[in-house]
Design a protein around this motif. Sequence first.
Motif, PDB file in Angstrom:
ATOM      1  N   ASN A 166      32.280  34.513  48.936  1.00 52.23           N
ATOM      2  CA  ASN A 166      32.882  34.626  47.985  1.00 52.23           C
ATOM      3  C   ASN A 166      31.511  34.343  47.006  1.00 52.23           C
ATOM      4  OD1 ASN A 166      34.139  33.349  46.540  1.00 52.23           O
ATOM      5  ND2 ASN A 166      34.116  31.247  45.994  1.00 52.23           N
ATOM      6  N   CYS A 167      30.628  35.073  47.376  1.00 55.44           N
ATOM      7  CA  CYS A 167      28.726  35.151  46.812  1.00 55.44           C
ATOM      8  C   CYS A 167      29.116  36.185  45.098  1.00 55.44           C
ATOM      9  CB  CYS A 167      27.735  35.313  47.216  1.00 55.44           C
ATOM     10  SG  CYS A 167      27.630  36.652  47.614  1.00 55.44           S
ATOM     11  N   GLY A 168      30.474  36.991  45.594  1.00 46.60           N
ATOM     12  CA  GLY A 168      30.103  38.075  44.900  1.00 46.60           C
ATOM     13  C   GLY A 168      30.441  39.428  45.154  1.00 46.60           C
ATOM     14  N   LYS A 169      29.826  39.711  45.998  1.00 45.67           N
ATOM     15  CA  LYS A 169      29.539  41.016  47.007  1.00 45.67           C
ATOM     16  C   LYS A 169      30.824  41.878  46.749  1.00 45.67           C
ATOM     17  CE  LYS A 169      30.291  39.222  51.187  1.00 45.67           C
ATOM     18  NZ  LYS A 169      30.850  37.710  50.753  1.00 45.67           N
ATOM     19  N   THR A 170      32.342  41.720  46.160  1.00 49.37           N
ATOM     20  CA  THR A 170      32.839  42.814  46.126  1.00 49.37           C
ATOM     21  C   THR A 170      32.842  42.104  44.943  1.00 49.37           C
ATOM     22  OG1 THR A 170      34.690  41.321  47.917  1.00 49.37           O
ATOM     23  CG2 THR A 170      35.793  43.322  46.334  1.00 49.37           C
ATOM     24  N   THR A 171      33.037  41.613  43.593  1.00 47.02           N
ATOM     25  CA  THR A 171      32.218  41.859  42.415  1.00 47.02           C
ATOM     26  C   THR A 171      31.504  42.941  42.088  1.00 47.02           C
ATOM     27  OG1 THR A 171      33.027  39.294  42.144  1.00 47.02           O
ATOM     28  CG2 THR A 171      32.307  40.658  39.842  1.00 47.02           C
ATOM     29  N   GLY A 211      36.930  34.703  52.448  1.00 47.36           N
ATOM     30  CA  GLY A 211      37.274  35.751  52.681  1.00 47.36           C
ATOM     31  C   GLY A 211      38.345  36.076  52.412  1.00 47.36           C
ATOM     32  N   VAL A 212      37.999  36.904  51.232  1.00 52.47           N
ATOM     33  CA  VAL A 212      38.875  38.100  50.527  1.00 52.47           C
ATOM     34  C   VAL A 212      38.584  39.576  51.145  1.00 52.47           C
ATOM     35  CG1 VAL A 212      39.494  38.920  48.185  1.00 52.47           C
ATOM     36  CG2 VAL A 212      38.184  36.488  48.522  1.00 52.47           C
ATOM     37  N   THR A 213      37.841  39.307  51.241  1.00 51.38           N
ATOM     38  CA  THR A 213      37.221  41.147  52.449  1.00 51.38           C
ATOM     39  C   THR A 213      37.267  40.440  53.505  1.00 51.38           C
ATOM     40  OG1 THR A 213      35.754  41.265  49.863  1.00 51.38           O
ATOM     41  CG2 THR A 213      35.773  42.900  51.920  1.00 51.38           C
ATOM     42  N   ALA A 241      27.347  39.054  38.536  1.00 50.73           N
ATOM     43  CA  ALA A 241      28.572  40.372  38.538  1.00 50.73           C
ATOM     44  C   ALA A 241      29.675  40.337  37.704  1.00 50.73           C
ATOM     45  CB  ALA A 241      28.108  40.279  40.461  1.00 50.73           C
ATOM     46  N   ASN A 300      23.059  35.951  42.381  1.00 48.59           N
ATOM     47  CA  ASN A 300      23.979  36.500  41.736  1.00 48.59           C
ATOM     48  C   ASN A 300      24.606  34.834  41.136  1.00 48.59           C
ATOM     49  OD1 ASN A 300      26.628  37.439  40.029  1.00 48.59           O
ATOM     50  ND2 ASN A 300      27.949  37.299  42.056  1.00 48.59           N
ATOM     51  N   ASP A 343      24.669  32.429  35.830  1.00 48.04           N
ATOM     52  CA  ASP A 343      25.257  31.241  34.720  1.00 48.04           C
ATOM     53  C   ASP A 343      25.773  30.512  35.420  1.00 48.04           C
ATOM     54  OD1 ASP A 343      27.435  33.029  36.823  1.00 48.04           O
ATOM     55  OD2 ASP A 343      29.012  33.407  34.911  1.00 48.04           O
TER      56      ASP A 343
HETATM   57  N1  LIG Z   1      31.132  33.072  37.792  1.00 47.56           N
HETATM   58  C1  LIG Z   1      30.584  34.088  38.024  1.00 47.56           C
HETATM   59  N2  LIG Z   1      31.988  34.608  38.728  1.00 47.56           N
HETATM   60  C2  LIG Z   1      31.273  35.258  39.653  1.00 47.56           C
HETATM   61  C3  LIG Z   1      30.480  36.141  39.383  1.00 47.56           C
HETATM   62  N3  LIG Z   1      30.475  36.927  40.540  1.00 47.56           N
HETATM   63  C4  LIG Z   1      31.259  36.808  41.194  1.00 47.56           C
HETATM   64  N4  LIG Z   1      32.280  36.001  39.937  1.00 47.56           N
HETATM   65  C5  LIG Z   1      33.439  35.280  41.000  1.00 47.56           C
HETATM   66  O1  LIG Z   1      33.459  34.693  41.845  1.00 47.56           O
HETATM   67  C6  LIG Z   1      34.823  35.058  43.218  1.00 47.56           C
HETATM   68  C7  LIG Z   1      34.096  35.598  44.395  1.00 47.56           C
HETATM   69  O2  LIG Z   1      33.757  37.061  44.185  1.00 47.56           O
HETATM   70  P1  LIG Z   1      34.044  37.988  45.205  1.00 47.56           P
HETATM   71  O3  LIG Z   1      33.204  39.400  44.526  1.00 47.56           O
HETATM   72  O4  LIG Z   1      35.909  38.228  45.547  1.00 47.56           O
HETATM   73  O5  LIG Z   1      32.883  36.892  46.135  1.00 47.56           O
HETATM   74  P2  LIG Z   1      32.852  38.179  47.949  1.00 47.56           P
HETATM   75  O6  LIG Z   1      31.247  38.214  48.295  1.00 47.56           O
HETATM   76  O7  LIG Z   1      33.299  39.696  47.625  1.00 47.56           O
HETATM   77  O8  LIG Z   1      34.063  37.403  48.474  1.00 47.56           O
HETATM   78  P3  LIG Z   1      34.670  37.422  50.109  1.00 47.56           P
HETATM   79  O9  LIG Z   1      34.958  38.960  50.477  1.00 47.56           O
HETATM   80  O10 LIG Z   1      34.784  36.170  49.856  1.00 47.56           O
HETATM   81  O11 LIG Z   1      33.666  37.480  50.630  1.00 47.56           O
HETATM   82  C8  LIG Z   1      35.870  35.574  42.091  1.00 47.56           C
HETATM   83  O12 LIG Z   1      37.033  34.871  41.482  1.00 47.56           O
HETATM   84  C9  LIG Z   1      34.311  36.184  41.373  1.00 47.56           C
HETATM   85  O13 LIG Z   1      35.341  36.668  39.852  1.00 47.56           O
HETATM   86  C10 LIG Z   1      29.143  35.886  38.735  1.00 47.56           C
HETATM   87  O14 LIG Z   1      28.473  36.458  38.431  1.00 47.56           O
HETATM   88  N5  LIG Z   1      29.428  34.612  37.478  1.00 47.56           N
END
Ligand SMILES: Nc1nc2c(ncn2[C@@H]2O[C@H](COP(=O)(O)OP(=O)(O)OP(=O)(O)O)[C@@H](O)[C@H]2O)c(=O)[nH]1
Lengths: 772, 78
Positions: free
Chosen positions: A30-35, A52-54, A170, A140, A143
């Motif tokens: 959930n730190c924004g890797k996929t974003t 745990g989305v990805t 991101a 990341n 904000d």
């Molecule tokens: N405010 C904010 N939200 C963000 C940022 N980057 C990502 N998000 C949000 O954070 C949430 C998690 O983003 P993902 O890209 O799914 O994170 P992930 O690291 O791929 O998560 P997993 O696949 O679960 O490991 C989403 O709701 C995004 O919209 C950011 O820089 N700022």
Amino acid sequence: MSTSHGSPHPIGVSPSPDGPFWVVLTGNPNCGKTTLFNSLTGLRARVGNYAGVTVERKEGSLLGASVSRPITILDLPGTYSLSPQSLDEQIARDVLFQRLPEVPAPGLVVVVIDASNLQRNLYYATQVIELGHPTVIALNMVDVASQNGVEVDAAALATALGVPVVPMVASRGQGVENLRKLLITRAQQGPEPREPRSFLELPSEFGAAAERLEAQLEGSFPGRRRFSVAEAVLILSDDKVLQARPDLYPAAILSAVALARSRLEKAGVDWRSAAIEARYARAAAIQTAVTRELSPPGETLSDRLDGILTHRVWGLFIFVGLMAVMFESIFSFAQFPMDLIKDGFDWIASMVGEALGPGDLSSLLTRGVIKGVGSVVVFLPQICLLFLFISLLEDTGYMARAAFLMDRLMSRVGLHGKSFIPMLSSFACAIPGIMATRTIESPKDRLVTILVAPLMSCSARLPVYTVLISACIPNLRWLGIIGLPGITLLGMYLLGIAGAMGMAWLFKKTLFPGEPAPLILELPPYKLPVVSVVLRHMWERSKMFLRRAGTVILGINILLWFLASYPHSNEQAGRLSDQRKELIGLAQASGISVSDLGKSTGTETNSSVVLTDIQQRWQALASEEAGEKLRTSYAGRAGRLLEPILSPLGFDWKIGVGIVASFAAREVFVSTMSVVYNAGTSDSGDERATSSLAEIMKREKRADGSLAYTPLTGITLMVFYVFAMQCVSTVAVVRRETNSWRWPLFQWFYMTGLAWILAFVTYQGGRLMGWG
Amino acid sequence: MESVTPLSTLQAGSQAVIVSIQIPPESRGRLLEMGVLTGTRIELVRRAPLGDPLEIKVRGYNLSLRKHEADLILVRRD
Ligand SMILES: Nc1nc2c(ncn2[C@@H]2O[C@H](COP(=O)(O)OP(=O)(O)OP(=O)(O)O)[C@@H](O)[C@H]2O)c(=O)[nH]1
Ligand SMILES: [Mg+2]
């Protein structure tokens, strides 16, 4: 960006002899890797605000990379550490340890860290940096950090970690360009040599043991020499890796580890926690050094929201209320667009019908193809709404709260709240739900969750429920807002949940007894959902629904049309055509034009008694003919063959045809019934041509003249669909995820058996109570 | 007044410092890696509607644990 290579290379030819440059994205969940991945590659992988989305590796190529040096980006599931606890975390570890033959050594590792949760993210980041791969930090969510009154000094962080740090947001694309440029430069220049470094100040006994082990590891795995130190610390402190995969290390190392641990125990050092404590001490020190608090930490908006949404009293009410609103609005808001789509398909069918004239081809196209596919596509608005709701749950952060609220209930059946997330995802489709079980640490709990996930009512059941509810359930309303149809729909979803819970309890009691696994569930701060992400997500999933309608369902429909239309019975046709000639003669004798015969009765104000009478007989004849044709068709014969097992449930053979066909995919029931009832219509002027499927079903009569679709039949049929395993793709995914045919077969038989038994109980019970 | 009690007995909204973790070593690994360590400051944020699980705040983020585990984490109130 370098374009110095002159003429562009032809597309599809890899210009670089040593293949693309590999960039790996890793970090905490959930730190924004996929974003970030989506922003770098322009792809649309799933994101959501919970851990745990990805759950699998995803590749994409970097937009803007030079043609001479393409860059492949690899998105990985999130992990809290390099000592994985679940399957999704293992994937990340295996890639970084170069254990997967199909993934080449990373040219660069990008560790994404969440600036608003720095300490825990640094714990993992320092672990990865110690592996010695060329590394960059993507800092990341700056904000969110600044909303919380925290400012992170990227330059100071880079010094502390010894690797470049790129700050970014991101989700808004801020800072992503800097990273893109950096990746391109690195791809061109090749990896830059980096001194190995360690962030740990270990207790001296532990340090000495790690050094001895390191020397042995270097001897056994010269290829991983770079991170032998890090690996030594990891295998010393993590008893799970060696237990799970003793084959990965030579026996000498296994016994050296065992010896070192017993020595440490004697010296009073806890080998499990020594390295973790040392690393957190360092992470905390780095955090203090690089952050500045602009305002004192206080209650954030997210904290206050949580005070309401997970409130001791209101929390559960809000949860149930949200679900109720979801189902009610699926019913009411979708109606208008659904009518529009239906009219559209009717119009196309009538145009095609007119252009081709009567005949088998026209019938195939209008009834088999257009109406059949149309009957499923009509549900697009409902599906979109359902997906919209699920996307909102996922992207706001409520998903983890739902798991938090439901954990108590889940513990009653021996699972934990984390299993509720795959189950909620299964409302959309069981396949992502089953994939999401990869995040469950306990293999037993994971298997139980896989076995029960398809009992949650997926989007493919929605069309079936809707058609049956419209056809069988009276549209009673109370207080103007609460309607019986909506409540019935909610009831079916609840029945699925109850069934899943009950079966989970049974499986945990019988097949997989054992202690409940501890729950460790992160509750991320709420975020305002990104509108484009939610809409895109809704659309991606809806597109899948449309694609299925255009492929699987279309194919099955064409097949079904043939099965329902052939063979033509000559003897029957002969008898009926004699009767028809007789009627035409009668009509001509009374001066009525033949074209008026097919019109529905009483359309003209001055229609004579004779005309009405002849019209009625003509239509009775037409439907008798149609019914006869269907009964003697291949589909009809097959359906009647099944009558012995279906009649105890109160289903006639036509429903049987629908049930059998929908073992390929549930929504096929709707298109099948549409083909079955439409293939049965006569060519001219039948009012069925423009009725909706539900209306046709409402009028459908049994052989004895009673209504075919009573409320009891409808409920029984829905109960059957709640429980039956009618989805080939789910079977295939369960096979893949469990690595054997045993579990998917078991699942298929238990679910389908349960469906029959519960439908039987419903129908017979209902009859005893005097319904239907 | 200082007193050592299980984490699960803290009042919602109050803070304490972990003094010992009695969860069996085999199953405490992940908890430690999440930053729940001896000496760590921890806040019990709230209990779920049915009394279980608990929500805690540790190292600046929120985590949910069951009462069963929280019973085995001893803390010192301050
Ligand atoms: N405010 C904010 N939200 C963000 C940022 N980057 C990502 N998000 C949000 O954070 C949430 C998690 O983003 P993902 O890209 O799914 O994170 P992930 O690291 O791929 O998560 P997993 O696949 O679960 O490991 C989403 O709701 C995004 O919209 C950011 O820089 N700022
Ligand atoms: Mg992801």
